[in-house]
Each structure stands twice: as C-alpha cells, then as structure tokens.
Design a protein around this motif. Structure first.
Motif, mmCIF file in Angstrom:
data_model
loop_
_atom_site.group_PDB
_atom_site.id
_atom_site.type_symbol
_atom_site.label_atom_id
_atom_site.label_comp_id
_atom_site.label_asym_id
_atom_site.label_seq_id
_atom_site.Cartn_x
_atom_site.Cartn_y
_atom_site.Cartn_z
ATOM 1 N N GLU B 189 89.362 24.493 60.646
ATOM 2 C CA GLU B 189 88.703 23.636 61.638
ATOM 3 C C GLU B 189 87.214 23.948 61.742
ATOM 4 O O GLU B 189 86.388 23.068 61.916
ATOM 5 C CB GLU B 189 89.348 23.806 63.024
ATOM 6 N N LEU B 190 86.926 25.261 61.663
ATOM 7 C CA LEU B 190 85.542 25.710 61.768
ATOM 8 C C LEU B 190 84.694 25.073 60.679
ATOM 9 O O LEU B 190 83.595 24.564 60.920
ATOM 10 C CB LEU B 190 85.544 27.235 61.615
ATOM 11 N N PHE B 191 85.244 25.107 59.481
ATOM 12 C CA PHE B 191 84.560 24.544 58.328
ATOM 13 C C PHE B 191 84.378 23.031 58.495
ATOM 14 O O PHE B 191 83.295 22.478 58.286
ATOM 15 C CB PHE B 191 85.394 24.859 57.080
ATOM 16 N N LYS B 192 85.448 22.372 58.962
ATOM 17 C CA LYS B 192 85.394 20.908 59.124
ATOM 18 C C LYS B 192 84.390 20.510 60.188
ATOM 19 O O LYS B 192 83.644 19.541 60.027
ATOM 20 C CB LYS B 192 86.785 20.378 59.485
ATOM 21 N N VAL B 196 81.211 18.035 59.838
ATOM 22 C CA VAL B 196 80.960 16.863 60.683
ATOM 23 C C VAL B 196 79.543 16.912 61.232
ATOM 24 O O VAL B 196 78.855 15.905 61.318
ATOM 25 C CB VAL B 196 81.999 16.804 61.843
ATOM 26 N N ASP B 197 79.087 18.130 61.557
ATOM 27 C CA ASP B 197 77.724 18.285 62.056
ATOM 28 C C ASP B 197 76.674 18.107 60.966
ATOM 29 O O ASP B 197 75.482 18.262 61.225
ATOM 30 C CB ASP B 197 77.553 19.676 62.695
ATOM 31 N N GLY B 198 77.102 17.874 59.764
ATOM 32 C CA GLY B 198 76.167 17.564 58.700
ATOM 33 C C GLY B 198 75.705 18.756 57.878
ATOM 34 O O GLY B 198 74.786 18.639 57.085
ATOM 35 N N TRP B 202 75.194 25.210 51.275
ATOM 36 C CA TRP B 202 74.436 26.431 51.579
ATOM 37 C C TRP B 202 74.297 26.641 53.083
ATOM 38 O O TRP B 202 74.291 27.782 53.548
ATOM 39 C CB TRP B 202 73.060 26.385 50.921
ATOM 40 N N GLY B 203 74.169 25.555 53.821
ATOM 41 C CA GLY B 203 74.048 25.655 55.278
ATOM 42 C C GLY B 203 75.249 26.367 55.875
ATOM 43 O O GLY B 203 75.104 27.300 56.672
ATOM 44 N N ILE B 204 76.439 25.949 55.484
ATOM 45 C CA ILE B 204 77.654 26.565 56.024
ATOM 46 C C ILE B 204 77.734 28.020 55.575
ATOM 47 O O ILE B 204 78.089 28.899 56.347
ATOM 48 C CB ILE B 204 78.909 25.779 55.580
ATOM 49 N N TYR B 205 77.347 28.265 54.315
ATOM 50 C CA TYR B 205 77.431 29.628 53.801
ATOM 51 C C TYR B 205 76.559 30.576 54.622
ATOM 52 O O TYR B 205 77.017 31.608 55.101
ATOM 53 C CB TYR B 205 77.023 29.669 52.322
ATOM 54 N N PHE B 206 75.284 30.182 54.801
ATOM 55 C CA PHE B 206 74.360 31.113 55.451
ATOM 56 C C PHE B 206 74.538 31.172 56.960
ATOM 57 O O PHE B 206 74.363 32.215 57.565
ATOM 58 C CB PHE B 206 72.906 30.762 55.108
ATOM 59 N N LYS B 207 74.872 29.998 57.582
ATOM 60 C CA LYS B 207 74.904 29.986 59.050
ATOM 61 C C LYS B 207 76.261 30.369 59.618
ATOM 62 O O LYS B 207 76.337 30.906 60.724
ATOM 63 C CB LYS B 207 74.493 28.599 59.554
#
Lengths: 304, 299
Positions: B189-192, B196-198, B202-207
């Motif tokens: 869910e966290l990933f999804k 959804v937030d765009g 790399w954004g998901i990886y680093f943040k």
C-alpha cells in the motif's frame, strides 16, 4: 521520463521495452554481472579448457588433452584427495560440533550471550589470520608440543603440520575452529524456531531429552541441516587462503588443494589451459553438490 | 544449585539431584569448548607483548613478565615485505582505500537492484536474479582469468578501482538477495500510495525505501566490511604489490622465509589485521549474526 504511469497498457503495447525503463536501467549492473561475468566468464573458461593455451589464451583446440593431463598429475590427485578428506571431515565435525553447541546453548543456560560470542568470534577473522594462528599453535617448537614437553612428557610428539600424512588434519583443526560457530548460530536459530508445545508433549510422554533431540528435533530441522550442509560444502570447494597461510601446500605437496592448483597453474606456472581445466573440474564438483539440493528445494516449494 | 529451580526449560520436572548434575556437565562442556576457541587468541595477545628472549625460554601460556609494545610498533611501521620495510601501515592504508569505495558501490548497486526486483518487476527480471544467485555458488577460480582480461581491457588491472569493481560484482548476489527480501516485506500500500502521489522510480527509492531500510543497510555494511577486509584471493590477483591489502601483506610478512622468525612481531601483525573485523563483530553483536544468517539463507 516516467511516461508509463499515465497509460501503462497502451504505452507498453506500442513500445514494450520502454515500460519500466528506469527499473531496467537500474538493474543493468545486475544484468551485466549475471550474463557477462557469471555466465560469460564461466563459459569462456570452460571453452578455453579444451585448448592448449599456455602463456596467453588462444583458440587452439586439443580436445580432452588438458583433462587427461590433469588426472594423471600427482599434485592434482593429491589435491582432490585432500579436498575429500578435508571436506568429509569438516562436514561431519562442523555439523556435530555446531549442533552440539547449539543444543547446549538452548538449554536455558546463564551467560548464553557470552558463550555464543566466544564460539562465533573466529568467524569474523580471515582465513589468513586463522591459518597463521594455527600454524603457531601446531608448531612443535612453539605450540602444543613444547607445552606438553615442558610439563614433563619429554617424548611427546605433536607436529601435524610437519608430517605429510597428518598435515591436512592440521588444516582441518583450523578450519573447524573458524567455521563451526557459524553452523552453531544457524542450528540455534533452527532450535529456537521449534514450538515449545513439542517439548511439552515429549515431556508428558516421558521421553528423555537426548532421545527427543534425536527422534523428534533433528528430523524437524531437516531444512536447517540441508542449509548448513550446502553452506559448508560450497565453502570447502573454495578453500584456498587457509592453506596458503598455514602450510603453503607443504610439506612437499601434502596439503595442496584444487583452488591452489588452479591459482598456481594460471598465475605462476603460465600453464593457463591446465588451470582452466582444473577450475572447470571445481565447477563440476559444485554442480554435483548443488543440483540435487536445488532439485529438492524446488520440489519442496512446488508442494508447499 | 538453587538456580535450578527457576529453570522452566525442557528438562522441567525431573528429580532435582540428577538435574543439577546435568547442569554441571553442561557448563563443564561449554567451558572446555570455550577454552578451545579462546586459546589461540590468548596465545597471540600474550606472545605479542613479550620480548624474543622470553619467548624462547618461556611457556607460551604464561603471561608476559615484562610487558612490551615494541612488537606492535615494529609490526605496524617497520616489518618488511621484500624490499619495503614500512610495516603493515601500508597494507592498512590500502585496505581502507579498497574498503570504503567497495562497500559504498556494492551496497548502492545491490540496494537499487533489490528495489527494482521487488517493486518494479519487469519481464525477465526474475531470470536474471536466479542466474545471479546461482552464480554465487560458482567457484571464483572459474571466473578469475576472464575477469583479468576484462579489467586489462578497461585499463583497471592492477589498480584499486579494478579490485573495487570485483568486490562489487561478487558481493552482488548475497546483497541483492538481502535487499530484495527486505523490500518485498514492505507493505504494498505504501508503494501504491507513493505512486498515486506521482513519485517515480528514484523518488520512491530515495524518499521512502532508503530511509526505511536503514537497519538492513547496517547489516549489509557489516557483511561487506568484514568480507572485503578479510579477502585475500582477489587482493593478490587484481592488485599490484604496492597496493596489496592488509591480509596479503600480512601473509607476506609472516611467511617470508628470510631471517629469524620474530613470533611476537608476527602475532602483533596478525592481531592488527584481525582487529577491525573483531571490533565490528563485538560492537555489532546481533546485527552481525543477522548478516551471516542472511548469508546462510543464500546457502
């Protein structure tokens, strides 16, 4: 960049390779390693083991000549014999010592952490350090023999590293010292995973503790044993540094091992193809160990 | 033997006398085993602080009569390998120079790999991963020579960076497995939600993933630091003598045939080489065990 998130289906339908392009770029080092190094280099070596390359690799095929020469070289045969002795003994002893220590630690004792740290610390040390330490402990002019003689036993002889028949067992002692702590940790984790109710049930039935271990616990820990077995086995084939540090293969060629044979042929004797053939035989050995294991694992997963 | 009462272990309600005898046996065996494991370390520490005359006449187990740190100083700054007589300090420097980029690069690559493999599966990703894991079992000897050729073509053979690359390659299977398993356990869910937030790859990886995976990064660092520090084979093959890591230099110092064997200096040198992984082991404790347990899963 990340256009695929807008309309993944249509985008990927038009240009399938663009889908997930960032992930593919990120995985490039892995792909290069897997295909280029692990597959590519292995095939390269296997192919060149059928040539008569000496100083430089060349594509001059001689069939199985290198393998015939390999298996008629005394040093290689001694290496294989040593590997077999070292391998079988260290498998049995590591499992035995590792499991025994784990069960002792699992008896709800005091200072468990202290004991565990003591049994495991050699694993943090390199094989070079291990080999050197045991070279000294087993040195007749310095180590055990000297101590026992000083205690009054003037004729006591204990110099395994100077006796060609026993030298490999000297290396074995060091190898066990370094690696058995790891097996203990794995076994301990396995023991901790066993349900308390099993213990309660066997106690109710009046089964003695030692019998419970043999009849109930060990069969339940089959998976842990297999993991430990594979771990020890794949380490054994690679054994190299330990021998270099402890005996450099001596006395004579008494403690040579296949990994050292490969290194010497490739980088010292300038007999490349011999080294390639020997290393291919090492690969075959690993495959013989691993394929049945992988088969069992895979079958187990399918069922579960 | 009062404490036997508190023990509610598997051997619960047995007659008390037999029980405590068992306990004595248990501790007896454990202490004997502990001595076997501690003995070599003790001998090294004690010997490294003795002078040579004392070593020649005395008992190995006896503590030093006159404590001297001269052997340690000599091992660090004067011991000879071939014509170089600047001690182990050179090897230590080389090992540090190899260690830092190798640990950084191998973990960076492997964590991104693991992330891609668990959250951004693409066609064939599992196949590459399987090859990678199987590759971990191939004896290094099979791949050594072709890698020498590759590094020579890249102009990196004999340099520190060549060795860094080799360490990154051979650390990849186990580390990738470690990170893949960790990222797979992160709730989907966290990933999804981030998607959804765009947020992109790399954004998901680093943040999100990187901050969350800090414990596993520590495990990976421990694993790599001890592994790379203790390496001998790659060091001896892929670097030139002036760049040899500490393990290789140690072996050359101790196993050099010339001169009198100075046991105290040799043991001080050995202890110096083993110090870093030993300290890491003692400080990290449980995390170290977790690291090797992860290695054990690899098999």
């Amino acid at each position: 960049m990340d256009r695929s998130k807008n309309s993944p289906e249509s985008e990927s339908a038009r240009r399938p390779w663009l889908k997930n392009i960032n992930a593919k770029i990120a995985a490039l080092p892995m792909i290069i390693t897997a295909l280029g190094i692990f597959v590519g280099c292995s095939i390269w070596t296997i192919v060149h083991s059928f040539t008569n390359s000496r100083l430089l690799p060349k594509m001059d095929f001689v069939g199985l000549d290198q393998y015939e020469r390999l298996w008629s070289t005394r040093r290689w045969l001694v290496s294989i014999e040593n590997l077999a002795i070292y391998g079988i003994c260290s498998l049995i002893l590591s499992l035995l010592i590792g499991f025994t220590l784990a069960t002792l630690l699992d008896r709800k004792i005091r200072f468990e952490g202290v004991f565990r740290s003591i049994f495991l610390y050699p694993f943090a040390l390199s094989f070079i350090v291990t080999g050197l330490v045991w070279q000294w402990i087993l040195n007749p002019e310095f180590g055990v023999q000297k101590i026992v003689r000083a205690m009054g036993f003037e004729n006591f002889v204990f110099d395994p590293l100077y006796d060609p028949q026993l030298a490999i067992y000297g290396i074995l002692i060091a190898g066990i010292w370094q690696g058995s702590g790891l097996i203990m940790v794995i076994m301990l984790a396995g023991l901790r995973g066993i349900d308390e109710d099993i213990w309660k049930a066997t106690r109710v039935d009046g089964i003695p503790t030692w019998k419970t271990y043999i009849v109930v616990i060990i069969p339940m820990m089959r998976g842990v044993f297999v993991t430990a077995l594979v771990l020890i086995a794949s380490g054994i084939v690679k054994v190299y540094d330990l021998v270099v540090a402890q005996t450099s293969g001596g006395p004579g060629i008494a403690t040579e091992v296949p990994a050292k044979y490969v290194y010497d042929k490739m980088f010292a004797a300038q007999n490349l193809a011999q080294g390639f053939a020997a290393s291919t035989m090492m690969l075959v050995t690993v495959a013989i160990i691993l394929v049945p294991w992988a088969y069992l694992e895979f079958k187990g997963k399918k069922r579960g | 033997m009062d404490k036997s009462i508190e023990v509610t272990g598997p051997s619960g309600a047995k007659p008390r006398r037999r029980f405590s005898r068992n306990k004595i046996m248990l501790y007896g065996v454990l202490i004997v085993m502990a001595l076997y494991y501690l003995l070599p370390l003790y001998v090294m520490v004690v010997t490294s602080m003795k002078g040579m005359p004392e070593i020649r006449i005395g008992n190995v187990f006896a503590p030093p009569v006159e404590i001297t740190f001269q052997p340690w100083v000599k091992a660090w700054s004067e011991a000879c390998t071939g014509i170089n007589c600047d001690g182990l300090s050179r090897g230590f420097g080389n090992s540090i120079q190899i260690l830092i980029p190798s640990v950084f690069l191998s973990i960076l690559i492997a964590s991104v790999n693991g992330y891609a493999l668990s959250n951004w599966k693409f066609k064939g990703s599992e196949v590459f991963f399987t090859i990678l894991v199987i590759g971990a079992f191939i004896p290094y000897q099979v791949m050594l020579y072709p890698i020498v050729i590759i590094l020579r073509e890249l102009g990196l053979y004999g340099s520190l960076w060549g060795l860094v690359l080799v360490h990154s390659v051979f650390g990849m299977p186990i580390l990738t497995l470690l990170f893949r398993n960790y990222f797979s356990s992160v709730p989907e869910e966290l990933f999804k939600a981030a998607r959804v937030d765009g947020a992109g790859f790399w954004g998901i990886y680093f943040k999100i993933m990187l901050p969350m995976a800090l414990p596993i990064f520590v495990v990976a660092i421990i694993l790599q630091v001890t592994g790379i520090w203790n390496d001998f084979l790659f060091g001896v093959i892929f670097t030139e003598p002036s760049l040899y890591p500490m393990t290789v230099q140690l072996n050359n110092i101790v196993n050099s045939v010339q001169g009198v064997k100075e046991y105290n200096v040799n043991m001080a040198a050995t202890l110096l080489t083993g110090l870093l992984p030993l300290v890491i082991y003692l400080v990290s404790g449980k995390l170290f065990v977790r690291g090797i347990a992860a290695g054990a899963v690899k098999g």
